[in-house]
Design a protein around this motif. Structure first.
Motif, PDB file in Angstrom:
ATOM      1  N   ARG A 130       1.218  -1.076   0.008  1.00  0.00           N
ATOM      2  CA  ARG A 130      -0.289   0.189   0.247  1.00  0.00           C
ATOM      3  C   ARG A 130       0.965   1.150  -0.209  1.00  0.00           C
ATOM      4  NH1 ARG A 130      -4.875   0.141   3.873  1.00  0.00           N
ATOM      5  NH2 ARG A 130      -6.337  -1.325   3.228  1.00  0.00           N
ATOM      6  N   ILE A 131       2.131   1.707   0.256  1.00  0.00           N
ATOM      7  CA  ILE A 131       2.581   2.483   1.042  1.00  0.00           C
ATOM      8  C   ILE A 131       3.470   2.923  -0.645  1.00  0.00           C
ATOM      9  CG2 ILE A 131       4.222   3.773   2.325  1.00  0.00           C
ATOM     10  CD1 ILE A 131       2.831   2.587   5.030  1.00  0.00           C
ATOM     11  N   VAL A 132       4.226   1.921  -0.304  1.00  0.00           N
ATOM     12  CA  VAL A 132       5.264   1.856  -1.659  1.00  0.00           C
ATOM     13  C   VAL A 132       4.164   2.783  -2.845  1.00  0.00           C
ATOM     14  CG1 VAL A 132       6.982   0.650  -3.069  1.00  0.00           C
ATOM     15  CG2 VAL A 132       6.733  -0.133  -0.474  1.00  0.00           C
ATOM     16  N   GLY A 133       3.110   2.231  -2.915  1.00  0.00           N
ATOM     17  CA  GLY A 133       2.326   2.231  -4.400  1.00  0.00           C
ATOM     18  C   GLY A 133       1.615   3.961  -4.179  1.00  0.00           C
ATOM     19  N   ARG A 134       1.341   4.398  -3.213  1.00  0.00           N
ATOM     20  CA  ARG A 134       1.140   5.626  -2.426  1.00  0.00           C
ATOM     21  C   ARG A 134       1.765   6.870  -2.973  1.00  0.00           C
ATOM     22  NH1 ARG A 134      -0.288   6.348   3.747  1.00  0.00           N
ATOM     23  NH2 ARG A 134       2.161   6.818   3.769  1.00  0.00           N
ATOM     24  N   ARG A 135       0.695   7.953  -4.048  1.00  0.00           N
ATOM     25  CA  ARG A 135       0.741   9.369  -4.457  1.00  0.00           C
ATOM     26  C   ARG A 135       0.147   9.997  -3.616  1.00  0.00           C
ATOM     27  NH1 ARG A 135       4.196   5.960  -5.260  1.00  0.00           N
ATOM     28  NH2 ARG A 135       5.200   5.455  -7.293  1.00  0.00           N
ATOM     29  N   MET A 136       0.689  11.416  -3.925  1.00  0.00           N
ATOM     30  CA  MET A 136      -0.649  12.106  -3.155  1.00  0.00           C
ATOM     31  C   MET A 136      -0.061  14.000  -4.360  1.00  0.00           C
ATOM     32  SD  MET A 136       0.272  14.920  -0.483  1.00  0.00           S
ATOM     33  CE  MET A 136       0.703  15.985  -1.171  1.00  0.00           C
ATOM     34  N   ASP A 137      -2.229  13.790  -5.013  1.00  0.00           N
ATOM     35  CA  ASP A 137      -1.676  15.291  -5.844  1.00  0.00           C
ATOM     36  C   ASP A 137      -1.024  16.768  -4.740  1.00  0.00           C
ATOM     37  OD1 ASP A 137      -2.629  17.293  -7.578  1.00  0.00           O
ATOM     38  OD2 ASP A 137      -4.551  16.340  -7.647  1.00  0.00           O
ATOM     39  N   PRO A 138      -0.233  17.697  -5.444  1.00  0.00           N
ATOM     40  CA  PRO A 138       0.089  18.215  -4.657  1.00  0.00           C
ATOM     41  C   PRO A 138      -0.755  19.322  -4.552  1.00  0.00           C
ATOM     42  CG  PRO A 138       1.266  17.625  -6.856  1.00  0.00           C
ATOM     43  CD  PRO A 138       0.709  17.313  -6.771  1.00  0.00           C
ATOM     44  N   HIS A 139      -1.799  19.762  -5.833  1.00  0.00           N
ATOM     45  CA  HIS A 139      -2.695  20.487  -6.083  1.00  0.00           C
ATOM     46  C   HIS A 139      -4.539  20.540  -4.688  1.00  0.00           C
ATOM     47  CE1 HIS A 139      -2.481  22.114 -10.242  1.00  0.00           C
ATOM     48  NE2 HIS A 139      -1.503  21.994  -9.481  1.00  0.00           N
ATOM     49  N   ASP A 140      -4.059  19.663  -3.863  1.00  0.00           N
ATOM     50  CA  ASP A 140      -5.543  19.666  -3.335  1.00  0.00           C
ATOM     51  C   ASP A 140      -5.056  18.543  -1.879  1.00  0.00           C
ATOM     52  OD1 ASP A 140      -5.911  17.150  -4.015  1.00  0.00           O
ATOM     53  OD2 ASP A 140      -7.712  17.767  -5.079  1.00  0.00           O
ATOM     54  N   GLY A 141      -3.663  17.588  -2.198  1.00  0.00           N
ATOM     55  CA  GLY A 141      -3.517  16.746  -1.212  1.00  0.00           C
ATOM     56  C   GLY A 141      -4.222  15.029  -1.527  1.00  0.00           C
ATOM     57  N   ILE A 190      -0.759   4.101  -7.110  1.00  0.00           N
ATOM     58  CA  ILE A 190      -0.646   3.072  -8.188  1.00  0.00           C
ATOM     59  C   ILE A 190      -1.874   2.422  -9.380  1.00  0.00           C
ATOM     60  CG2 ILE A 190       0.712   4.553  -8.491  1.00  0.00           C
ATOM     61  CD1 ILE A 190       2.913   1.628  -8.554  1.00  0.00           C
ATOM     62  N   ARG A 191      -1.830   1.086  -7.941  1.00  0.00           N
ATOM     63  CA  ARG A 191      -3.001  -0.088  -8.345  1.00  0.00           C
ATOM     64  C   ARG A 191      -4.426   0.531  -8.096  1.00  0.00           C
ATOM     65  NH1 ARG A 191      -0.140  -5.268  -7.210  1.00  0.00           N
ATOM     66  NH2 ARG A 191      -3.091  -5.793  -6.887  1.00  0.00           N
ATOM     67  N   PHE A 192      -4.391   0.151  -6.220  1.00  0.00           N
ATOM     68  CA  PHE A 192      -5.458   0.285  -6.362  1.00  0.00           C
ATOM     69  C   PHE A 192      -6.808   1.374  -6.209  1.00  0.00           C
ATOM     70  CE2 PHE A 192      -2.911  -2.371  -2.919  1.00  0.00           C
ATOM     71  CZ  PHE A 192      -2.859  -3.441  -3.771  1.00  0.00           C
ATOM     72  N   ASN A 193      -6.092   2.856  -6.844  1.00  0.00           N
ATOM     73  CA  ASN A 193      -6.871   3.862  -6.628  1.00  0.00           C
ATOM     74  C   ASN A 193      -6.049   5.127  -7.477  1.00  0.00           C
ATOM     75  OD1 ASN A 193      -8.648   6.131  -5.701  1.00  0.00           O
ATOM     76  ND2 ASN A 193      -7.306   6.545  -3.904  1.00  0.00           N
ATOM     77  N   PRO A 194      -6.055   4.526  -8.827  1.00  0.00           N
ATOM     78  CA  PRO A 194      -5.317   4.975  -9.707  1.00  0.00           C
ATOM     79  C   PRO A 194      -5.326   6.783  -9.471  1.00  0.00           C
ATOM     80  CG  PRO A 194      -6.650   3.538 -10.566  1.00  0.00           C
ATOM     81  CD  PRO A 194      -6.351   3.348  -9.141  1.00  0.00           C
ATOM     82  N   THR A 234      -6.871  11.366 -14.990  1.00  0.00           N
ATOM     83  CA  THR A 234      -5.999  11.543 -16.612  1.00  0.00           C
ATOM     84  C   THR A 234      -4.794  12.849 -15.714  1.00  0.00           C
ATOM     85  OG1 THR A 234      -7.270  10.113 -17.603  1.00  0.00           O
ATOM     86  CG2 THR A 234      -5.327  11.047 -19.246  1.00  0.00           C
ATOM     87  N   GLU A 235      -5.682  13.765 -15.406  1.00  0.00           N
ATOM     88  CA  GLU A 235      -5.800  15.148 -15.542  1.00  0.00           C
ATOM     89  C   GLU A 235      -4.328  14.945 -14.063  1.00  0.00           C
ATOM     90  OE1 GLU A 235      -8.885  14.181 -15.017  1.00  0.00           O
ATOM     91  OE2 GLU A 235      -9.560  15.163 -13.654  1.00  0.00           O
ATOM     92  N   ALA A 236      -4.529  14.287 -13.207  1.00  0.00           N
ATOM     93  CA  ALA A 236      -3.416  14.913 -12.119  1.00  0.00           C
ATOM     94  C   ALA A 236      -2.573  13.386 -11.900  1.00  0.00           C
ATOM     95  CB  ALA A 236      -4.846  14.297 -10.794  1.00  0.00           C
ATOM     96  N   ALA A 237      -2.735  12.657 -12.502  1.00  0.00           N
ATOM     97  CA  ALA A 237      -1.825  11.424 -13.163  1.00  0.00           C
ATOM     98  C   ALA A 237      -0.191  11.623 -12.971  1.00  0.00           C
ATOM     99  CB  ALA A 237      -1.478  10.770 -13.962  1.00  0.00           C
ATOM    100  N   ARG A 264       1.061  14.479 -12.187  1.00  0.00           N
ATOM    101  CA  ARG A 264       1.512  15.782 -11.287  1.00  0.00           C
ATOM    102  C   ARG A 264       1.603  15.299  -9.646  1.00  0.00           C
ATOM    103  NH1 ARG A 264      -3.661  18.678 -11.795  1.00  0.00           N
ATOM    104  NH2 ARG A 264      -5.233  17.271 -10.281  1.00  0.00           N
ATOM    105  N   VAL A 265       1.278  13.879  -9.863  1.00  0.00           N
ATOM    106  CA  VAL A 265       1.044  13.073  -8.483  1.00  0.00           C
ATOM    107  C   VAL A 265       2.800  12.692  -7.987  1.00  0.00           C
ATOM    108  CG1 VAL A 265      -0.837  11.967  -8.831  1.00  0.00           C
ATOM    109  CG2 VAL A 265       1.025  10.775  -9.231  1.00  0.00           C
ATOM    110  N   VAL A 266       3.192  12.638  -6.294  1.00  0.00           N
ATOM    111  CA  VAL A 266       4.102  13.077  -6.152  1.00  0.00           C
ATOM    112  C   VAL A 266       4.800  11.907  -4.876  1.00  0.00           C
ATOM    113  CG1 VAL A 266       4.881  15.509  -6.327  1.00  0.00           C
ATOM    114  CG2 VAL A 266       4.077  14.879  -3.969  1.00  0.00           C
ATOM    115  N   GLN A 267       5.717  11.340  -4.495  1.00  0.00           N
ATOM    116  CA  GLN A 267       5.569  10.158  -3.948  1.00  0.00           C
ATOM    117  C   GLN A 267       6.162  11.277  -2.416  1.00  0.00           C
ATOM    118  OE1 GLN A 267       8.579   6.918  -4.269  1.00  0.00           O
ATOM    119  NE2 GLN A 267       7.236   5.162  -3.407  1.00  0.00           N
ATOM    120  N   ARG A 268       6.206  10.503  -1.088  1.00  0.00           N
ATOM    121  CA  ARG A 268       6.191  10.473   0.084  1.00  0.00           C
ATOM    122  C   ARG A 268       7.701  10.361   0.704  1.00  0.00           C
ATOM    123  NH1 ARG A 268       2.356  10.113   4.873  1.00  0.00           N
ATOM    124  NH2 ARG A 268       3.929   9.465   6.030  1.00  0.00           N
ATOM    125  N   GLU A 269       8.615  11.158   0.603  1.00  0.00           N
ATOM    126  CA  GLU A 269       9.886  10.860   0.363  1.00  0.00           C
ATOM    127  C   GLU A 269      10.064   9.723   1.284  1.00  0.00           C
ATOM    128  OE1 GLU A 269      13.334  13.839   1.681  1.00  0.00           O
ATOM    129  OE2 GLU A 269      12.285  15.625   0.408  1.00  0.00           O
TER     130      GLU A 269
END
Ligand code: AMP
Length: 211
Positions: A119-130, A135-139, A142-145, A147-152
């Motif tokens: 879960r965590i390794v595939g987690r991404r966040m949209d910096p626009h609205d948090g 990437i697999r369970f809740n992709p 398209t418009e956000a794909a 710009r999403v970022v991974q937490r350090e």
């Protein structure tokens, strides 16, 4: 004022469920992880102190974090209580919280370790609205794909340290809150919607109790 605590291992879905719980209860969501990340981004003294611990997957020292939350609880929107996401994480933090705030409900979202890493390794966040995606369970749409970022700290090595910190320092709090009669266990190893529905029912069944 009474607050609600969202409790569980990293990657349990606390942040994902928080928006819905916040709108059900009217309590503002406060995530100590988000507060610390904002402090790191702003380059404050607090941020510089916290960064090393966060990057290593260790808990930030109690004194730092207890001060941060005590201050937050004094803000006007905290008057009817907060939805605390990621706090408390140690018995010392829970004791400090109990001195300044009543906790009416602790929602423990339970997910086995095997599911957490994926879960965590595939987690991404949209910096626009948090918004948080996977990437697999809740992709992301398209418009956000792009710009999403991974937490350090969402890499496998750090996640393993965060899980150890959880088991050693945080998990014992479940018994601490169970002894106080406020712990509600939720099976978090289901879809986002199913977990959300289970939490919604638990809150509804609090009935006349003040949440
Ligand atoms: P989170 O976003 O809740 O996963 O938190 C990210 C990181 O911030 C954790 O791995 C800790 O280093 C730090 N952190 C967040 N909340 C706390 C807390 N209540 N006590 C100690 N450290 C915390």
């Amino acid at each position: 004022m009474t607050s609600i605590v969202l409790f569980g291992p990293p990657g349990a879905g606390k942040g994902t469920q928080a928006a819905r719980i916040s709108s059900l209860t009217g309590k503002p969501q406060v995530s100590t992880g988000d507060m610390l990340r904002a402090a790191v981004a702003s380059g404050s003294d607090l941020g510089s102190e916290a960064k090393g611990y966060m990057d290593a997957g260790l808990l930030v020292p109690d004194g730092v974090i207890i001060g941060l939350i005590s201050q937050r609880l004094r803000e006007p929107d905290a008057e009817s209580g907060l939805l605390l996401d990621g706090y408390p994480r140690t018995i010392a933090q829970a004791e400090a919280l109990s001195e300044v705030e009543d906790v009416s409900m602790v929602i423990s979202i339970e997910v086995p370790d095997e599911a957490i890493i994926e879960r965590i390794v595939g987690r991404r966040m949209d910096p626009h609205d948090g918004t948080i995606y996977h990437i697999r369970f809740n992709p992301p749409p398209t418009e956000a794909a792009s710009r999403v970022v991974q937490r350090e700290d969402d890499n496998e090595e750090t996640v393993r340290n965060r899980l150890s910190a959880y088991h050693e320092q945080t998990a014992p709090l479940a018994d601490w809150y169970q002894d106080r009669g406020v712990l509600v266990r939720i099976d978090g190893d289901r879809t986002i919607g199913e977990v959300g529905d289970a939490i919604g029912s638990a809150i509804a069944s609090m009935g006349s109790r003040d949440v």
